[in-house]
Design an enzyme around this catalytic site. Structure first.
Site, short mmCIF file in Angstrom:
data_model
loop_
_atom_site.label_atom_id
_atom_site.label_comp_id
_atom_site.label_asym_id
_atom_site.label_seq_id
_atom_site.Cartn_x
_atom_site.Cartn_y
_atom_site.Cartn_z
CG HIS A 68 19.89 3.04 47.46
ND1 HIS A 68 19.96 2.19 48.54
CD2 HIS A 68 18.58 3.44 47.38
CE1 HIS A 68 18.75 2.06 49.10
NE2 HIS A 68 17.91 2.81 48.40
CG ASP B 105 24.33 6.23 48.15
OD1 ASP B 105 23.39 5.62 47.64
OD2 ASP B 105 24.75 5.97 49.29
CG HIS B 106 26.09 2.60 46.40
ND1 HIS B 106 27.13 1.94 47.01
CD2 HIS B 106 25.36 3.14 47.41
CE1 HIS B 106 27.04 2.07 48.33
NE2 HIS B 106 25.97 2.80 48.60
CG HIS C 205 20.80 -2.00 51.17
ND1 HIS C 205 20.90 -1.29 52.34
CD2 HIS C 205 20.77 -1.07 50.17
CE1 HIS C 205 20.94 0.01 52.06
NE2 HIS C 205 20.86 0.17 50.76
#
Length: 321
Positions: A105, A107-108, A193
């Protein structure tokens, strides 16, 4: 918990002359002993960014953490701005030894390549191993292609070594010990996830303590086992009562709500998971929502504490533990 202030510690020791702490009030004794123990550790844990989600937040930086052992820096996740957060934390970019991504993702991983490019532009001169799910190797090649003009110019104009040989990606598909050197052993576990698969949590067994990073996950039995009896668990957290405010402006509100509930961990769940794993210190991070100023430390603490009796830390950007 505030970041450790080395100068304050030295002043405290100078003022007391190392005298016995028995005369201090009990809370001060505990604080002094904890600070003394922290000063003697070989490992440092620094929360570089503690927000969750892809959009920039005014209150918290994007997800990233650093484990520092004997001056060597190991980065877990590379949210937007991670290089600047390292600078604010006083960490040399050239000290990076390994980089770990929990999943893909944005944001990572948004600054995965940028971190290494900027480190190379600073003082990185040794190879860095990078670890994470596929297609990490392809992402690395394409990042180098994207920045080929800058890289080529700096090699010719500034005499820098080629960057490509300094980045050594390793794609992970299963759990187990993934990296070990003279300072740390890093073990990965597959976590849940959806729809991202594989997604990983990581455990760092340092010379003085064990530190586990959940990555993004819903409650996961594999994570419980990875974190069994760990000294520190850094875990993502979601506050359900504030979700509706978070998604109110989203065009796909129902789909976002479903993703958050299916793929992340609530305050109650994270407390119960840490209790089941028997971790000594639970550190909350990757806050969802991470940009709501009404969610004070007390709100987060009150939501988790009924389900976890150990030491609970409400993470903040640049906090050191």
């Amino acid at each position: 918990m505030a970041a450790i202030d080395t100068l304050s510690r030295r002043r405290f020791l100078a003022a007391t002359g190392g005298l016995a702490l028995a005369g201090l009030a009990a809370p001060n004794v505990r604080a002094a002993l904890a600070e003394s123990a922290a000063a003697s550790r070989r490992s440092r844990l620094i929360l570089l960014g503690t927000a969750g989600g892809p959009t920039p937040k005014a209150l918290r930086a994007a997800p990233a953490q650093a484990v520092v052992v004997d001056g060597a820096v190991y980065i877990v996740d590379c949210g937007n701005g991670v290089a600047r957060q390292m600078a604010l934390a006083g960490l040399a970019l050239g000290a990076i030894r390994e980089v770990f991504l929990t999943h893909h993702h944005s944001d990572h991983n948004a600054d995965y390549g940028n971190l290494l490019l900027l480190a190379w532009a600073a003082d990185l001169r040794r190879p860095v191993g990078t670890w994470g799910p596929p297609p990490l190797a392809r992402m690395t090649r394409r990042f180098l292609q994207l920045n080929a003009e800058d890289i080529r110019t700096r090699i010719a104009d500034e005499g820098r070594p080629p960057l490509a040989p300094l980045i050594r990606p390793h794609e992970l598909r299963r759990g187990g010990v993934v990296m070990q050197d003279e300072r740390v052993k890093v073990t990965a576990a597959l976590v849940d996830h959806p729809p991202m698969a594989p997604a990983f949590a990581y455990r760092f067994d340092c010379p003085d303590r064990s530190i586990v990073f959940s990555g993004d996950t819903r409650p996961s039995p594999a994570l419980v086992e990875l974190a069994r009896d760990a000294d520190v668990l850094v875990h993502e957290v979601m506050y359900l009562p504030a979700l509706e405010r978070l998604i109110a402006s989203e065009a796909q509100a129902e789909r976002l709500r479903r993703h958050l509930l299916d793929s992340h961990t609530t305050t109650e769940q994270v407390g119960r998971l840490a209790t089941e794993a028997g971790v000594k210190t639970l550190v909350l991070s990757h806050f969802v929502p991470g940009g709501d100023p009404s969610l004070t430390d007390e709100v987060w603490r009150d939501a988790v504490a009924p389900h976890y009796a150990g030491r609970l830390v409400i993470g903040r950007d640049l906090m050191e533990l």
